[in-house]
Design an enzyme around this catalytic site. Structure first.
Site, PDB file in Angstrom:
ATOM      1  N   THR A  14     -24.614 -10.934 -23.285  1.00  0.00           N
ATOM      2  CA  THR A  14     -25.667 -10.375 -22.815  1.00  0.00           C
ATOM      3  C   THR A  14     -26.530 -10.487 -23.509  1.00  0.00           C
ATOM      4  O   THR A  14     -28.253 -10.542 -22.332  1.00  0.00           O
ATOM      5  CB  THR A  14     -25.549  -8.624 -23.171  1.00  0.00           C
ATOM      6  OG1 THR A  14     -24.287  -7.608 -22.936  1.00  0.00           O
ATOM      7  CG2 THR A  14     -26.068  -7.543 -22.336  1.00  0.00           C
ATOM      8  N   VAL A 133     -34.017  -5.497 -35.477  1.00  0.00           N
ATOM      9  CA  VAL A 133     -34.296  -4.226 -35.329  1.00  0.00           C
ATOM     10  C   VAL A 133     -34.661  -3.456 -34.534  1.00  0.00           C
ATOM     11  O   VAL A 133     -35.601  -4.225 -34.277  1.00  0.00           O
ATOM     12  CB  VAL A 133     -34.704  -3.925 -36.884  1.00  0.00           C
ATOM     13  CG1 VAL A 133     -34.256  -2.411 -37.808  1.00  0.00           C
ATOM     14  CG2 VAL A 133     -34.491  -4.379 -37.988  1.00  0.00           C
ATOM     15  N   GLY A 135     -33.732  -3.803 -31.442  1.00  0.00           N
ATOM     16  CA  GLY A 135     -33.735  -3.719 -30.397  1.00  0.00           C
ATOM     17  C   GLY A 135     -35.360  -5.473 -29.885  1.00  0.00           C
ATOM     18  O   GLY A 135     -35.775  -5.826 -30.276  1.00  0.00           O
ATOM     19  N   ASP A 202     -24.257  -0.376 -38.860  1.00  0.00           N
ATOM     20  CA  ASP A 202     -24.996  -0.923 -38.256  1.00  0.00           C
ATOM     21  C   ASP A 202     -26.718  -0.800 -38.767  1.00  0.00           C
ATOM     22  O   ASP A 202     -27.672  -0.820 -38.888  1.00  0.00           O
ATOM     23  CB  ASP A 202     -24.857  -0.992 -36.741  1.00  0.00           C
ATOM     24  CG  ASP A 202     -25.736  -1.683 -35.985  1.00  0.00           C
ATOM     25  OD1 ASP A 202     -25.927  -2.835 -36.126  1.00  0.00           O
ATOM     26  OD2 ASP A 202     -27.226  -0.436 -34.840  1.00  0.00           O
ATOM     27  N   LYS A 206     -29.383  -2.555 -40.675  1.00  0.00           N
ATOM     28  CA  LYS A 206     -30.748  -2.304 -39.892  1.00  0.00           C
ATOM     29  C   LYS A 206     -31.879  -1.687 -41.116  1.00  0.00           C
ATOM     30  O   LYS A 206     -33.319  -2.548 -41.833  1.00  0.00           O
ATOM     31  CB  LYS A 206     -30.890  -1.928 -39.153  1.00  0.00           C
ATOM     32  CG  LYS A 206     -30.515  -2.491 -37.838  1.00  0.00           C
ATOM     33  CD  LYS A 206     -29.852  -1.448 -36.345  1.00  0.00           C
ATOM     34  CE  LYS A 206     -29.416  -2.897 -35.552  1.00  0.00           C
ATOM     35  NZ  LYS A 206     -29.608  -1.342 -34.124  1.00  0.00           N
TER      36      LYS A 206
HETATM   37  N1  HSE Z   1     -24.917  -1.353 -31.469  1.00  0.00           N
HETATM   38  C1  HSE Z   1     -26.736  -1.018 -31.490  1.00  0.00           C
HETATM   39  C2  HSE Z   1     -26.826   0.119 -31.303  1.00  0.00           C
HETATM   40  C3  HSE Z   1     -27.666  -1.569 -30.974  1.00  0.00           C
HETATM   41  O1  HSE Z   1     -25.754   0.797 -30.951  1.00  0.00           O
HETATM   42  O2  HSE Z   1     -27.776   0.693 -31.240  1.00  0.00           O
HETATM   43  C4  HSE Z   1     -27.639  -3.499 -31.110  1.00  0.00           C
HETATM   44  O3  HSE Z   1     -28.277  -3.099 -32.768  1.00  0.00           O
END
Ligand code: HSE
Length: 441
Positions: A14, A133, A135, A202, A206
């Site tokens: 993506t 971090v 996006g 996740d 970050k």
């Molecule tokens: N999987 C992450 C989220 C996006 O849901 O924010 C990529 O860091």
């Protein structure tokens, strides 16, 4: 003749597709700004057949990432495959060969940063990780460059879009975690295996990076207390709202002298704070500095085009370095790795905050006094208490908001309350960040 800088992308998923699109759509502008051509010379992926909706010449596609890392015409290697291996080997080898590296891989940097950051310094090339971090939100640059003159005291981040989407939908529709998760999975908004997102991992990756950027200190990823959102119920979201709060999965870091308080957990925040309005798949980060006070960064923390903008920013930075516009070797975190100190983490039990407690108590005279007495003996003071809803077979739900207390005192009090058998099931405990953003005030 304009100089040509070769870009090689590992991972045509993506984000990789978004990067290819932006390199195309912004080609002219980037040429004008750089005075050089950022040329996509190779893309590696294990799947070369899938239609990504972008046309790329067949001859630039390869299944072998080493063809990118080793290619003399590739100056900038963009790693977008995620995960630990083989991403780690590709990044390390690309740096060893003196290539500039751009990555979106927070898991890799949070867990192997002590290998990768020094490797970039040793190679004397830029290592960009803006996309790892938030996006598309330029939070890495903001902390590294924009706020370098301030002393950052605290960070409060909604940095996982998937869990934020789930909590927002649970609140909006009064639907359960399982219901919203399976709908999100069906719509492609959550991964088939949602563990990293909904269990806070996740967000903790970050947070690890944000702490290094903001405080110049390292907290090993495994030491960060992490709690996800699986156990958050619509009942608690409803009570939170009635009490004037929203529940968000927050990544929090605060600097106390030389110690760092850090955690990822579902947290209640005041509804009047702007962070409580960060809904859906959006990310929001509040940074509290001594001089600047509070700033707020908001935007899409995931997705093809938002994340691709962050990757492009790092590609352009690498290009500027290669073109000699920036002479000094850029330190990825904004300071030499050997200046980074290991942070001592504040012991979780001694962290202070207000707490939300919900428990199912026996509906008998004296039970509330007994519970309040145990809390009082642990020096946990009750600010408000609500007994709401109907009695169910002799049990009533009781919700309390405490004054500021240490987590350890609350934990010990709850252990004792559970032992008295006047409580049914496990009490729900959520921290309240009443002081959100007031740390430096
Ligand atoms: N999987 C992450 C989220 C996006 O849901 O924010 C990529 O860091």
């Amino acid at each position: 003749m304009q100089r040509v800088l070769g870009v090689g992308v590992i991972g045509f998923g993506t984000i990789g597709t978004g990067v290819v699109r932006l390199l195309r759509s912004e080609e002219r502008k980037l040429r004008e700004r750089l005075g050089a051509w950022l040329r996509l010379v190779r893309i590696a992926d294990i799947d070369l057949e899938r239609d990504r909706g972008v046309n790329v010449p067949r001859e630039i596609l390869t299944r072998d990432a080493n063809e990118i890392i080793g290619a003399p015409d590739v100056d900038i290697v963009v790693e977008l495959i995620g995960g630990y291996e083989p991403a780690r080997s590709f990044v390390v080898e690309a740096l060893r060969r003196g290539k500039c590296v751009v990555t979106a891989n927070k898991a890799l940097l949070a867990t192997h940063g002590s290998e990768i950051f020094p490797a970039a310094e040793k190679a004397g090339v830029p290592l960009g990780f803006e996309a790892s971090v938030g996006g598309g939100i330029p939070i890495v640059r903001t902390l590294r460059d924009g706020l370098v003159g301030d002393r950052v005291r605290a960070i409060y981040g909604i940095v996982n879009g998937t869990s934020n989407y789930i909590l927002s939908e649970m609140t909006r529709e009064r639907a359960s975690f399982e219901e919203v998760l399976s709908r999100a999975q069906a719509q492609g908004l959550a991964e088939a295996d949602p563990t990293y997102d909904v269990d806070g991992i996740d967000a903790a990756h970050k947070l690890c990076l944000l702490i290094q950027l903001a405080f110049g200190r390292r907290v090993p990823f495994r030491d960060i207390p992490v709690e996800g959102i699986r156990h958050v119920t619509t009942v608690d979201l409803q009570y939170a709202s009635e009490l004037g709060y929203a529940i968000k999965l927050l990544a929090i870091a605060k600097l106390h002298g030389t110690q760092v308080e850090a955690r990822v957990a579902p947290t209640m925040i005041p509804q009047e704070h702007v962070l409580s309005d960060v809904n859906g798949a959006y990310n929001g980060i509040v940074v509290q500095g001594d001089a600047l006070g509070q700033t707020f960064y908001y935007g899409l923390g995931a997705g093809m085009m938002p994340t691709a903008t962050a990757v492009l920013a790092d590609i352009v930075d690498a290009a500027r370095f290669l073109l000699g516009e920036t002479k000094r070797i850029p330190h990825p975190l904004g300071y030499p790795w050997n200046q980074q100190r290991q942070a001592k983490l504040v012991a979780p039990d001694s962290v202070e905050s207000e707490f939300y407690l919900r428990m199912s108590l026996a509906d008998r005279p004296g039970v509330l006094a007994q519970v309040a007495g145990i809390l009082g003996r642990e020096k946990v003071s009750i600010a408000t208490m609500v007994q709401q809803g109907r009695q169910q077979n002799g049990w009533v739900p009781v919700v309390m908001r405490t004054h500021r207390a240490r987590a350890g005192q609350v934990r010990r009090a709850l252990q004792k309350i559970v032992q008295t058998k006047v409580v049914r099931g496990k009490p729900v405990v959520l921290r309240i960040e009443e002081e959100l953003g007031k740390e430096a005030a």
